[in-house]
Design a protein around this motif. Structure first.
Motif, PDB file in Angstrom:
ATOM      1  N   VAL B  57     123.507  49.543  39.477  1.00 39.52           N
ATOM      2  CA  VAL B  57     123.458  51.314  39.181  1.00 39.52           C
ATOM      3  C   VAL B  57     123.209  52.445  40.534  1.00 39.52           C
ATOM      4  O   VAL B  57     124.319  53.144  40.602  1.00 39.52           O
ATOM      5  CB  VAL B  57     122.497  50.987  38.722  1.00 39.52           C
ATOM      6  CG1 VAL B  57     121.955  52.331  39.161  1.00 39.52           C
ATOM      7  CG2 VAL B  57     122.429  50.762  36.987  1.00 39.52           C
ATOM      8  N   MET B  58     123.247  51.592  41.776  1.00 41.32           N
ATOM      9  CA  MET B  58     122.812  52.022  42.621  1.00 41.32           C
ATOM     10  C   MET B  58     123.756  51.511  43.815  1.00 41.32           C
ATOM     11  O   MET B  58     124.202  50.067  44.235  1.00 41.32           O
ATOM     12  CB  MET B  58     121.677  51.397  43.354  1.00 41.32           C
ATOM     13  CG  MET B  58     121.210  52.243  44.967  1.00 41.32           C
ATOM     14  SD  MET B  58     118.946  52.098  45.053  1.00 41.32           S
ATOM     15  CE  MET B  58     118.658  52.614  45.884  1.00 41.32           C
ATOM     16  N   MET B  59     124.608  52.629  44.005  1.00 39.79           N
ATOM     17  CA  MET B  59     126.059  52.335  44.639  1.00 39.79           C
ATOM     18  C   MET B  59     126.203  53.268  45.469  1.00 39.79           C
ATOM     19  O   MET B  59     126.353  54.456  45.689  1.00 39.79           O
ATOM     20  CB  MET B  59     126.858  52.268  44.311  1.00 39.79           C
ATOM     21  CG  MET B  59     127.558  50.523  43.240  1.00 39.79           C
ATOM     22  SD  MET B  59     128.617  50.503  42.785  1.00 39.79           S
ATOM     23  CE  MET B  59     129.010  51.602  41.979  1.00 39.79           C
ATOM     24  N   PRO B  60     126.863  53.315  46.655  1.00 39.35           N
ATOM     25  CA  PRO B  60     126.902  54.738  48.105  1.00 39.35           C
ATOM     26  C   PRO B  60     128.389  55.059  47.238  1.00 39.35           C
ATOM     27  O   PRO B  60     129.431  54.253  46.629  1.00 39.35           O
ATOM     28  CB  PRO B  60     127.496  53.939  48.715  1.00 39.35           C
ATOM     29  CG  PRO B  60     128.027  52.374  48.926  1.00 39.35           C
ATOM     30  CD  PRO B  60     126.860  51.423  47.701  1.00 39.35           C
ATOM     31  N   GLY B  61     128.031  56.435  47.635  1.00 37.30           N
ATOM     32  CA  GLY B  61     129.264  57.362  47.127  1.00 37.30           C
ATOM     33  C   GLY B  61     129.727  58.024  45.429  1.00 37.30           C
ATOM     34  O   GLY B  61     128.214  57.734  45.186  1.00 37.30           O
TER      35      GLY B  61
END
Lengths: 138, 130
Positions: B57-61
């Protein structure tokens, strides 16, 4: 996953899992640097979040729990509670790094000096810390 | 034999990708492709043709939800279960994630020993929904 549960893996895979875990532990100083060199509050939160998820996935439950707690206090901007948690997180990460270095030294069967039997040092020298795999709780 | 063979994992953390590959390929016997972000996953869909996607769920970009929405636009992904992986475990947070159209949510930390079997549930659910 408690550390001991890796024994649920088939015997042939247990050693491989432990190798992966040691690899993860050896990378903890870089993760610490990532947290402390984060250029924004959001990036610091993200670095702690990633550490929490990764640590717990490898059975490093104390590191995972402390990173998650630090993430919580950081989000709430509660420096009073965050500081002690970060100190405990540094200690837990140092312990894992030292442990992985001991195993690596034993596996390599070398006589080079390591942290075996010695307390992990705490220093403000960031570059030396990175090279030796130590984490400064400050 | 469930028929589930190809699993794609989209996860930005390298260490988690390693443990996912280990548990799903070595323990589960699946053919696994791990991608380090949403765009990397999108780029590999046509060549890999996953039968199930595990999506952080939590990813950069490109975030997990953004990646899911992009995946659902692809004809190849019709009926393919997409399962979120997240540390958010509160019921309302899980409900929010499911509203993006995910087949399910796996809460981190996942159990490496049971994950290969756990994803079968989502595979069966996804097939039943077609």
């Amino acid at each position: 996953m408690p550390v001991a549960d890796f024994e649920q893996f088939p015997p042939a895979l247990q050693q491989e899992f432990l190798r992966l875990r040691r690899n993860f532990e050896a990378g903890l100083p870089a993760r610490w640097q990532e947290i402390h060199s984060a250029s924004s509050h959001e990036k610091k939160v993200f670095a702690l979040h990633r550490l929490a998820g990764a640590a717990s996935s490898y059975g490093c439950n104390q590191i995972g729990a402390l990173a998650r707690e630090a993430e919580k206090w950081l989000k709430r901007a509660d420096d009073g509670r965050l500081g002690p948690v970060m100190d405990r997180l540094a200690a837990a990460m140092n312990e894992s790094v030292a442990s992985s270095m001991e195993v690596s030294s034993a596996s390599a069967e070398t006589s080079q000096s390591s942290n075996k039997g010695e307390p992990v040092c705490v220093s403000n020298d960031t570059e030396r810390n990175s090279a030796q795999g130590v984490i400064d709780g400050n | 034999m469930s028929g589930l063979i190809r699993v794609m994992c989209i996860e930005d953390d390298a260490d988690i990708r390693l443990i996912l590959d280990f548990t799903l390929a070595k323990l589960g016997g699946y053919e696994v492709l791990c991608c380090d972000g949403g765009q990397a996953g999108l780029d590999k869909i046509e060549s890999f043709r996953p039968q199930l996607v595990l999506l952080d769920v939590m990813m950069p970009g490109m975030t997990g939800p953004e990646t899911l929405q992009a995946l659902r636009q692809l004809p190849l992904m019709k009926g393919v279960p997409i399962v979120f992986m997240t540390a958010k475990a509160m019921p309302d947070e899980v409900t929010d994630l499911l509203q993006y159209g995910a087949t399910g949510v796996i809460v981190k930390p996942f159990d490496p020993v049971s994950l290969p079997k756990d994803i079968l549930m989502y595979w069966e659910h996804g097939r039943a929904s077609c």
